[in-house]
Scaffold this active site. Structure first.
Site, PDB file in Angstrom:
ATOM      1  N   ASN A 137       1.030   6.685   2.270  1.00 41.92           N
ATOM      2  CA  ASN A 137      -0.119   7.213   1.518  1.00 41.92           C
ATOM      3  C   ASN A 137       0.033   8.720   1.340  1.00 41.92           C
ATOM      4  O   ASN A 137       0.509   9.431   2.241  1.00 41.92           O
ATOM      5  CB  ASN A 137      -1.450   6.838   2.164  1.00 41.92           C
ATOM      6  CG  ASN A 137      -1.581   7.239   3.617  1.00 41.92           C
ATOM      7  OD1 ASN A 137      -0.595   7.299   4.347  1.00 41.92           O
ATOM      8  ND2 ASN A 137      -2.793   7.505   4.052  1.00 41.92           N
ATOM      9  N   GLU A 197      -2.230  11.861   0.088  1.00 41.27           N
ATOM     10  CA  GLU A 197      -3.574  12.318  -0.270  1.00 41.27           C
ATOM     11  C   GLU A 197      -3.524  13.657  -0.989  1.00 41.27           C
ATOM     12  O   GLU A 197      -2.460  14.273  -1.138  1.00 41.27           O
ATOM     13  CB  GLU A 197      -4.432  12.378   1.001  1.00 41.27           C
ATOM     14  CG  GLU A 197      -4.556  11.003   1.645  1.00 41.27           C
ATOM     15  CD  GLU A 197      -5.441  10.987   2.881  1.00 41.27           C
ATOM     16  OE1 GLU A 197      -5.760  12.077   3.429  1.00 41.27           O
ATOM     17  OE2 GLU A 197      -5.807   9.872   3.295  1.00 41.27           O
ATOM     18  N   CYS A 246      -4.845  -1.859  -4.432  1.00 39.19           N
ATOM     19  CA  CYS A 246      -3.432  -2.215  -4.219  1.00 39.19           C
ATOM     20  C   CYS A 246      -3.198  -3.700  -4.436  1.00 39.19           C
ATOM     21  O   CYS A 246      -2.151  -4.097  -4.952  1.00 39.19           O
ATOM     22  CB  CYS A 246      -2.980  -1.783  -2.829  1.00 39.19           C
ATOM     23  SG  CYS A 246      -2.827   0.004  -2.677  1.00 39.19           S
ATOM     24  N   GLU A 294       1.117   1.300  -0.372  1.00 43.96           N
ATOM     25  CA  GLU A 294       1.614   0.130  -1.116  1.00 43.96           C
ATOM     26  C   GLU A 294       1.925   0.493  -2.556  1.00 43.96           C
ATOM     27  O   GLU A 294       2.932   0.058  -3.124  1.00 43.96           O
ATOM     28  CB  GLU A 294       0.569  -0.986  -1.087  1.00 43.96           C
ATOM     29  CG  GLU A 294       0.245  -1.517   0.303  1.00 43.96           C
ATOM     30  CD  GLU A 294      -0.907  -0.771   0.967  1.00 43.96           C
ATOM     31  OE1 GLU A 294      -1.045   0.459   0.771  1.00 43.96           O
ATOM     32  OE2 GLU A 294      -1.665  -1.433   1.697  1.00 43.96           O
ATOM     33  N   CYS A 354      -5.600  -2.496   0.307  1.00 43.70           N
ATOM     34  CA  CYS A 354      -6.953  -2.316  -0.233  1.00 43.70           C
ATOM     35  C   CYS A 354      -7.071  -3.069  -1.561  1.00 43.70           C
ATOM     36  O   CYS A 354      -6.082  -3.568  -2.121  1.00 43.70           O
ATOM     37  CB  CYS A 354      -7.257  -0.829  -0.433  1.00 43.70           C
ATOM     38  SG  CYS A 354      -6.484  -0.111  -1.904  1.00 43.70           S
TER      39      CYS A 354
END
Ligand code: THU
Length: 127
Positions: free
Chosen positions: A42, A44, A88, A55, A85
């Protein structure tokens, strides 16, 4: 490439997570049908909604290199077990409704769930 090794690759990718805002590290490893593996973490951003999940990072890396057929994705978080999530799930469903999703607290406790089970009756345009 077995599920445990893929999970380990996801874990390694998690180490590159850029998550100073949530402080929640996630890693993914996406196994393409041709045997190549694309990892992701991830990433950010100060503009919070600009964040991208592990993902999708992995998937975008693959697609941007011309690879669009996938077999399995392994996902791991700093807390151990995590599943993709909703965004994704939809993103991956575009390419691989039958994708195997490998997740769990550690490599000895892995669960395999089909993406189509995580996203029942998923949306996909004919193409
Ligand atoms: N995150 C992922 O990378 N993958 C998931 O499946 C769940 C959430 C990230 C997004 C954000 O950077 C952080 O975890 C907290 O939500």
């Amino acid at each position: 490439m077995d599920d445990r090794e893929l999970y380990r690759m996801a874990k390694k990718a998690m180490g590159y997570s850029f998550s100073p805002f949530s402080r929640f590290k996630v890693g993914a490893a996406l196994l393409a049908k041709d045997g190549r593996v694309f990892t992701g973490c991830n990433v950010e951003n100060s503009s919070y909604p600009a964040a991208i999940c592990a993902e999708r990072t992995a998937c975008v890396k693959a697609v941007s290199e011309g690879v669009t057929e996938f077999d399995t994705i392994a996902v791991v978080s700093q807390e151990g077990a995590v599943t993709p999530c909703g965004i994704c799930r939809q993103f991956l469903y575009e390419f691989a409704p039958d994708l195997r999703v490998v997740w769990g607290s550690d490599e000895d406790h892995l669960t395999v769930t089909k993406l189509s089970a995580l996203l029942p009756e998923g949306f996909r345009l004919e193409r």
